[in-house]
Write an enzyme that holds these catalytic residues in place. Structure first.
Site, PDB file in Angstrom:
ATOM      1  CG  ASP A 120     -10.265 -25.559   9.773  1.00 29.52           C
ATOM      2  OD1 ASP A 120     -10.367 -24.373   9.412  1.00 29.52           O
ATOM      3  OD2 ASP A 120     -10.503 -26.509   9.005  1.00 29.52           O
ATOM      4  CE  LYS A 176     -14.521 -25.537   8.536  1.00 36.07           C
ATOM      5  NZ  LYS A 176     -13.162 -25.920   8.064  1.00 36.07           N
ATOM      6  CG  ASP A 215     -17.299 -19.637  24.202  1.00 42.65           C
ATOM      7  OD1 ASP A 215     -16.487 -19.265  25.071  1.00 42.65           O
ATOM      8  OD2 ASP A 215     -18.277 -20.358  24.456  1.00 42.65           O
ATOM      9  CG  ASP A 246     -11.792 -20.808  27.173  1.00 44.98           C
ATOM     10  OD1 ASP A 246     -12.229 -19.670  27.418  1.00 44.98           O
ATOM     11  OD2 ASP A 246     -12.090 -21.811  27.842  1.00 44.98           O
ATOM     12  CE1 TYR A 276     -21.939 -21.157  21.353  1.00 50.87           C
ATOM     13  CE2 TYR A 276     -21.617 -19.749  23.247  1.00 50.87           C
ATOM     14  CZ  TYR A 276     -21.155 -20.725  22.386  1.00 50.87           C
ATOM     15  OH  TYR A 276     -19.904 -21.261  22.574  1.00 50.87           O
TER      16      TYR A 276
END
Ligand SMILES: NC(=O)c1ccc[n+]([C@@H]2O[C@H](COP(=O)([O-])OP(=O)(O)OC[C@H]3O[C@@H](n4cnc5c(N)ncnc54)[C@H](O)[C@@H]3O)[C@@H](O)[C@H]2O)c1
Length: 364
Positions: free
Chosen positions: A228, A195, A252, A256, A145
């Protein structure tokens, strides 16, 4: 003569930003429960409300005034609802309010507890209360971000866009150390979200810093997964996790997914912490402004109230924080207590808030 010293009354000034949509409905619910806790535990909360929001943006062209951070810096903490509303692009509300506060106040820890509570049904089969209990520690100031990037050849066939992720040693090390310190207060285990197979520069660097910081905490067990398969493990094996640390984007998404596996996003809390306490920290539910249900008084206020409990803990009012959490747990566990539609009930926001407030006030 030896006189007894009367302790100074404990008093906290809180900046409140209800924001948009259901933020304006759940923030008062949170204030009611926290005021009850303050009354019971002998301290006071002084609330100052700011109307900074998308509504303000449509009126005056800014989410908040130029000196917003100077105004906020005077407070002990910030209690935020949610910002975002149809008609104002989401990047405007995010970059016009949330991100400047998180970054300007070095709130580099975004802390999101994920706990399956009694009385809340997980969408996962065969999961009982207590069997899922972990915390996502998201880096909150850098990473993916960033505002570094740009557009070239706009509008024609050669149009190109770049977006640069920023990973600093300081930024990686401090969030990872926070995760390890937290693990020492819990079940002594940290998982890193990476990742490094696909992202060539930043994620191998993230892994390298994770190994370096892990070496400072030989008593804490670690593992790491690519984002993943880690997402798949959140669904298949949520009981594997204690503290999960991730970059801004990965954290982030995970934070959720975590609340989704323990029932409803409507009950999930979060804290944006400046651990050094140089600046006020900010407390807000994980959910957004939910325009689809805004204005109907049916939003679940528990995520907001629980975020308030995290605020009380940060302010040092640990007994009050535990009382609010206990009240939330007892209301959710009671089949006769009101519950909102997201949890299968039909109660209004104010009814749930009142039930939690009554449970906070009761000493039983
Ligand atoms: N921190 C923030 O301020 C924040 C966070 C996320 C999204 N947003 C903004 O909120 C707006 C809506 O975003 P979204 O729809 O992706 O996410 P959202 O969290 O607002 O809503 C997602 C779904 O969950 C439901 N929901 C959310 N909170 C609930 C609650 N307390 N009780 C019952 N149901 C609830 C909504 O009705 C909706 O169906 C957007 O403008 C977005 O940018 C803001």
């Amino acid at each position: 003569m030896v006189g007894s010293v009367t302790p100074a009354p404990r008093h906290y000034s809180i900046a409140t930003i209800p924001g948009d949509g259901i933020g304006k409905e759940v923030v008062p619910a949170g204030q009611e429960a926290l005021d009850a806790a303050a009354h019971r535990f002998g301290f006071s909360l002084e609330w100052s409300t700011f109307d900074w929001s998308c509504e303000r943006y449509t009126r005056v062209g800014r989410m908040m005034p130029d000196d917003a951070l100077d105004q906020l810096r005077l407070f002990d903490a910030i209690f935020l609802g949610a910002v975002g509303f149809p008609g104002v692009p989401d990047h405007v509300s995010l970059w016009g309010l949330l991100l400047p506060i998180r970054r300007g106040f070095q709130q580099y820890v975004n802390l999101r507890p994920v706990k399956l509570l009694r009385g809340v049904e997980s969408p996962l089969r065969g999961r009982d209360a207590g069997s899922i209990d972990f915390v996502v520690v998201r880096e909150n100031t850098e990473g993916e971000y960033s505002d570094v990037g740009g557009r070239q050849n706009e509008g024609d066939a050669n149009e190109l866009v770049t977006q640069t992720a920023i990973f600093t040693r300081r930024g990686c090390d401090r969030i990872m150390r926070y995760a390890f310190e937290l693990a020492r207060t819990r079940r002594m285990h940290v998982t890193s979200a990476t990742k490094s197979n696909g992202i060539l520069h930043s994620m191998p660097y993230w892994d390298e810093r994770f190994e370096a910081i892990a070496a400072e905490y030989p008593d804490v067990k670690t593992n790491r997964f690519h984002i993943d398969i880690l997402s798949a493990h959140f669904v298949r094996h949520p009981d594997w996790f204690d503290v999960v640390v991730g970059s801004n984007l990965f954290g982030d998404i995970l934070s959720d997914l975590g609340p989704a596996v323990v029932g409803s996003i409507g009950i999930a809390p979060s804290a944006n912490l400046n651990p050094e306490r140089e600046f006020p920290s900010m407390f807000e539910p994980v959910h957004g402004s939910a325009p689809d249900i805004a204005g109907r008084g049916i939003a679940n206020p528990i995520g907001q109230i629980w975020s308030g409990a995290m605020m009380l803990e940060h302010l040092g009012e640990v007994d009050a924080a535990r009382a609010v959490e206990g009240a939330i747990e007892s209301v959710l566990a009671d089949p006769r207590a009101p519950r909102t539609a997201d949890l299968g009930g039909s109660a209004a926001t104010v009814d749930v808030a009142r039930a939690v407030t009554n449970a906070v006030s009761s000493r039983a």
